[in-house]
Design an enzyme around this catalytic site. Structure first.
Site, PDB file in Angstrom:
ATOM      1  N   ASN A   1      24.742  17.023  10.331  1.00 32.56           N
ATOM      2  CA  ASN A   1      25.027  15.594  10.129  1.00 32.56           C
ATOM      3  C   ASN A   1      25.878  15.116  11.314  1.00 32.56           C
ATOM      4  O   ASN A   1      27.014  15.570  11.501  1.00 32.56           O
ATOM      5  CB  ASN A   1      25.769  15.414   8.805  1.00 32.56           C
ATOM      6  CG  ASN A   1      26.080  13.949   8.531  1.00 32.56           C
ATOM      7  OD1 ASN A   1      26.497  13.228   9.432  1.00 32.56           O
ATOM      8  ND2 ASN A   1      25.900  13.518   7.300  1.00 32.56           N
TER       9      ASN A   1
ATOM     10  N   HIS B   1      29.557  11.583  12.592  1.00 36.45           N
ATOM     11  CA  HIS B   1      30.885  11.443  13.200  1.00 36.45           C
ATOM     12  C   HIS B   1      30.870  11.476  14.728  1.00 36.45           C
ATOM     13  O   HIS B   1      31.872  11.187  15.363  1.00 36.45           O
ATOM     14  CB  HIS B   1      31.867  12.439  12.584  1.00 36.45           C
ATOM     15  CG  HIS B   1      32.101  12.120  11.135  1.00 36.45           C
ATOM     16  ND1 HIS B   1      32.442  10.847  10.719  1.00 36.45           N
ATOM     17  CD2 HIS B   1      31.993  12.866  10.014  1.00 36.45           C
ATOM     18  CE1 HIS B   1      32.546  10.830   9.404  1.00 36.45           C
ATOM     19  NE2 HIS B   1      32.271  12.041   8.950  1.00 36.45           N
TER      20      HIS B   1
ATOM     21  N   HIS C   1      23.444   9.143   8.135  1.00 34.52           N
ATOM     22  CA  HIS C   1      23.610   8.225   6.996  1.00 34.52           C
ATOM     23  C   HIS C   1      23.802   6.819   7.567  1.00 34.52           C
ATOM     24  O   HIS C   1      24.817   6.540   8.200  1.00 34.52           O
ATOM     25  CB  HIS C   1      24.842   8.674   6.199  1.00 34.52           C
ATOM     26  CG  HIS C   1      25.108   7.873   4.965  1.00 34.52           C
ATOM     27  ND1 HIS C   1      26.167   8.143   4.124  1.00 34.52           N
ATOM     28  CD2 HIS C   1      24.471   6.818   4.415  1.00 34.52           C
ATOM     29  CE1 HIS C   1      26.163   7.274   3.122  1.00 34.52           C
ATOM     30  NE2 HIS C   1      25.149   6.454   3.269  1.00 34.52           N
TER      31      HIS C   1
ATOM     32  N   ARG D   1      24.906   3.612   6.768  1.00 34.69           N
ATOM     33  CA  ARG D   1      25.637   2.959   5.673  1.00 34.69           C
ATOM     34  C   ARG D   1      25.451   1.444   5.736  1.00 34.69           C
ATOM     35  O   ARG D   1      25.230   0.877   6.806  1.00 34.69           O
ATOM     36  CB  ARG D   1      27.130   3.283   5.788  1.00 34.69           C
ATOM     37  CG  ARG D   1      27.444   4.773   5.625  1.00 34.69           C
ATOM     38  CD  ARG D   1      28.947   4.990   5.674  1.00 34.69           C
ATOM     39  NE  ARG D   1      29.565   4.358   4.535  1.00 34.69           N
ATOM     40  CZ  ARG D   1      29.994   4.996   3.440  1.00 34.69           C
ATOM     41  NH1 ARG D   1      29.898   6.302   3.354  1.00 34.69           N
ATOM     42  NH2 ARG D   1      30.528   4.337   2.455  1.00 34.69           N
TER      43      ARG D   1
ATOM     44  N   ARG E   1      29.373   1.637   9.574  1.00 32.78           N
ATOM     45  CA  ARG E   1      30.647   2.044  10.178  1.00 32.78           C
ATOM     46  C   ARG E   1      30.472   3.115  11.256  1.00 32.78           C
ATOM     47  O   ARG E   1      31.338   3.289  12.098  1.00 32.78           O
ATOM     48  CB  ARG E   1      31.630   2.515   9.108  1.00 32.78           C
ATOM     49  CG  ARG E   1      31.282   3.839   8.497  1.00 32.78           C
ATOM     50  CD  ARG E   1      32.388   4.331   7.604  1.00 32.78           C
ATOM     51  NE  ARG E   1      32.564   3.462   6.443  1.00 32.78           N
ATOM     52  CZ  ARG E   1      33.091   3.879   5.292  1.00 32.78           C
ATOM     53  NH1 ARG E   1      33.513   5.122   5.174  1.00 32.78           N
ATOM     54  NH2 ARG E   1      33.203   3.077   4.269  1.00 32.78           N
TER      55      ARG E   1
ATOM     56  N   GLU F   1      19.952   9.827   5.166  1.00 27.73           N
ATOM     57  CA  GLU F   1      20.725   9.606   3.924  1.00 27.73           C
ATOM     58  C   GLU F   1      20.876   8.113   3.717  1.00 27.73           C
ATOM     59  O   GLU F   1      21.220   7.383   4.650  1.00 27.73           O
ATOM     60  CB  GLU F   1      22.125  10.207   4.055  1.00 27.73           C
ATOM     61  CG  GLU F   1      22.151  11.706   4.130  1.00 27.73           C
ATOM     62  CD  GLU F   1      23.580  12.214   4.276  1.00 27.73           C
ATOM     63  OE1 GLU F   1      24.520  11.398   4.248  1.00 27.73           O
ATOM     64  OE2 GLU F   1      23.738  13.416   4.434  1.00 27.73           O
TER      65      GLU F   1
ATOM     66  N   THR G   1      31.101   9.962   1.258  1.00 27.28           N
ATOM     67  CA  THR G   1      30.413   9.915  -0.023  1.00 27.28           C
ATOM     68  C   THR G   1      31.224  10.653  -1.085  1.00 27.28           C
ATOM     69  O   THR G   1      31.501  11.836  -0.940  1.00 27.28           O
ATOM     70  CB  THR G   1      29.017  10.558   0.117  1.00 27.28           C
ATOM     71  OG1 THR G   1      28.415  10.030   1.288  1.00 27.28           O
ATOM     72  CG2 THR G   1      28.164  10.275  -1.082  1.00 27.28           C
TER      73      THR G   1
ATOM     74  N   GLU H   1      20.101  17.818  -3.467  1.00 28.86           N
ATOM     75  CA  GLU H   1      21.173  18.349  -2.621  1.00 28.86           C
ATOM     76  C   GLU H   1      22.397  18.435  -3.509  1.00 28.86           C
ATOM     77  O   GLU H   1      22.910  17.414  -3.985  1.00 28.86           O
ATOM     78  CB  GLU H   1      21.432  17.441  -1.412  1.00 28.86           C
ATOM     79  CG  GLU H   1      22.577  17.980  -0.551  1.00 28.86           C
ATOM     80  CD  GLU H   1      22.692  17.307   0.810  1.00 28.86           C
ATOM     81  OE1 GLU H   1      21.667  16.839   1.349  1.00 28.86           O
ATOM     82  OE2 GLU H   1      23.819  17.253   1.327  1.00 28.86           O
TER      83      GLU H   1
ATOM     84  N   HIS I   1      28.309  18.816   1.786  1.00 29.91           N
ATOM     85  CA  HIS I   1      29.579  18.097   1.691  1.00 29.91           C
ATOM     86  C   HIS I   1      30.771  19.063   1.691  1.00 29.91           C
ATOM     87  O   HIS I   1      30.911  19.888   0.795  1.00 29.91           O
ATOM     88  CB  HIS I   1      29.661  17.194   0.446  1.00 29.91           C
ATOM     89  CG  HIS I   1      30.660  16.092   0.654  1.00 29.91           C
ATOM     90  ND1 HIS I   1      30.316  14.822   1.042  1.00 29.91           N
ATOM     91  CD2 HIS I   1      31.993  16.114   0.595  1.00 29.91           C
ATOM     92  CE1 HIS I   1      31.389  14.092   1.182  1.00 29.91           C
ATOM     93  NE2 HIS I   1      32.430  14.854   0.932  1.00 29.91           N
TER      94      HIS I   1
HETATM   95  N1  PXP Z   1      25.319  15.715   2.600  1.00 31.78           N
HETATM   96  C1  PXP Z   1      25.490  14.448   2.147  1.00 31.78           C
HETATM   97  C2  PXP Z   1      24.513  13.906   1.158  1.00 31.78           C
HETATM   98  C3  PXP Z   1      26.560  13.659   2.626  1.00 31.78           C
HETATM   99  O1  PXP Z   1      26.708  12.400   2.164  1.00 31.78           O
HETATM  100  C4  PXP Z   1      27.435  14.208   3.591  1.00 31.78           C
HETATM  101  C5  PXP Z   1      28.556  13.387   4.118  1.00 31.78           C
HETATM  102  O2  PXP Z   1      28.077  12.276   4.792  1.00 31.78           O
HETATM  103  C6  PXP Z   1      27.190  15.511   4.048  1.00 31.78           C
HETATM  104  C7  PXP Z   1      26.149  16.251   3.518  1.00 31.78           C
HETATM  105  C8  PXP Z   1      28.038  16.149   5.100  1.00 31.78           C
HETATM  106  O3  PXP Z   1      29.319  16.331   4.637  1.00 31.78           O
HETATM  107  P1  PXP Z   1      30.451  16.888   5.613  1.00 31.78           P
HETATM  108  O4  PXP Z   1      30.619  15.884   6.699  1.00 31.78           O
HETATM  109  O5  PXP Z   1      31.634  17.016   4.718  1.00 31.78           O
HETATM  110  O6  PXP Z   1      29.949  18.207   6.153  1.00 31.78           O
END
Ligand code: PXP
Length: 247
Positions: free
Chosen positions: A8, A11, A51, A53, A57, A78, A109, A159, A198
């Site tokens: 992901n 960031h 994602h 959003r 952001r 996402e 999330t 998931e 997550h």
């Molecule tokens: N999976 C989903 C569905 C999420 O919403 C997120 C956070 O955006 C992640 C995985 C990744 O989470 P993390 O950044 O804590 O690894």
């Protein structure tokens, strides 16, 4: 079966937006999202997760279309279940969509999607996405009711939300791990592919990878954080290495 990694990269966009909010077209807008995705792929990541959003952001609309054209692996999109984002998803045609809950105030999330309470609206969205050839996942708490509702509305995958597990310690963490294991077995028995995500990091992945039937892990913040010190390719390959070690 080998556990696969979706990175992901939200960031990476957070870092860009910190300096260049609203300046997507600027030539010196960095860090570049597609280059980040390509570094993940070069390190062996199996997919890229973003994602989009409602508040934009981090990831922006232009990012997802550039990624769609530029990556070689799978794009996992996402999204919150809103008409606006559903329209974008149908135009984008990612390989996979993961439906997530979304509120404006949250930092990330929080909690899983309440599929049980939103069965009707979610089943319409699932049908439209599947009709467009997109595989659909539900981001849910490791809860039998949510797993069963996900199967009923025709999802291809779940998931499992690993946030509670990641935040817990000691015995509480082992209790959360058992919930993940039981939910995974239930989902698998109903024919669902099981993924997790997550809060997974370089330490707790050693426990997560032992959950039966898991196919994909989606990991973001810890990999992007580690990349500050070692670079993105190395951060991804180190995580892949930890995922490979047999339990
Ligand atoms: N999976 C989903 C569905 C999420 O919403 C997120 C956070 O955006 C992640 C995985 C990744 O989470 P993390 O950044 O804590 O690894």
């Amino acid at each position: 079966m080998m556990l696969k990694l979706g990175v992901n990269i939200d960031h990476v966009a957070t870092l860009r937006q910190a300096r260049y909010p609203g300046l997507m077209e600027s030539h010196n807008c960095e860090p570049d999202i597609l280059s980040a995705a390509q570094s993940c792929e070069a390190a062996g990541a199996h997919g890229i997760t973003v994602h989009l959003r409602a508040d934009r952001r981090h990831i922006q609309d232009a990012d997802v279309f550039r990624l769609r054209r530029g990556i070689r692996t799978r794009l996992n999109f996402e999204m919150g279940n809103t008409p606006e984002i559903l329209g974008i998803a149908l135009e984008l045609a990612p390989d996979e969509v993961c439906l997530v809950p979304e509120t404006r105030e949250e930092i990330t999330t929080e909690g899983g999607l309440n599929v049980v309470a939103q069965e009707v609206s979610l089943s319409g969205t699932v049908a439209r996405l599947k009709g467009a050839g997109i595989r659909v996942s539900m981001f849910i708490e490791p809860d039998f009711g949510q797993v069963e509702a996900s199967a009923r509305i025709g999802a291809d995958m779940v998931e499992l939300h690993t946030g509670a597990f990641a935040n817990a310690q000691g015995d509480a963490q082992h209790r959360e791990l058992s919930r993940l294991e039981e939910a995974s077995k239930r989902a698998h028995s109903l024919g669902l592919q099981v993924n997790a995500g997550h809060g997974i990091n370089y330490t707790n992945v050693a426990l997560v990878r032992g959950v039966p039937h898991l196919e994909d892990l989606n990991i973001g913040h810890s990999i992007v954080s580690r990349s500050v010190f070692v670079g993105l390719e190395k951060a991804v390959s180190e995580m892949l290495e930890l995922m490979r070690i047999p339990v």
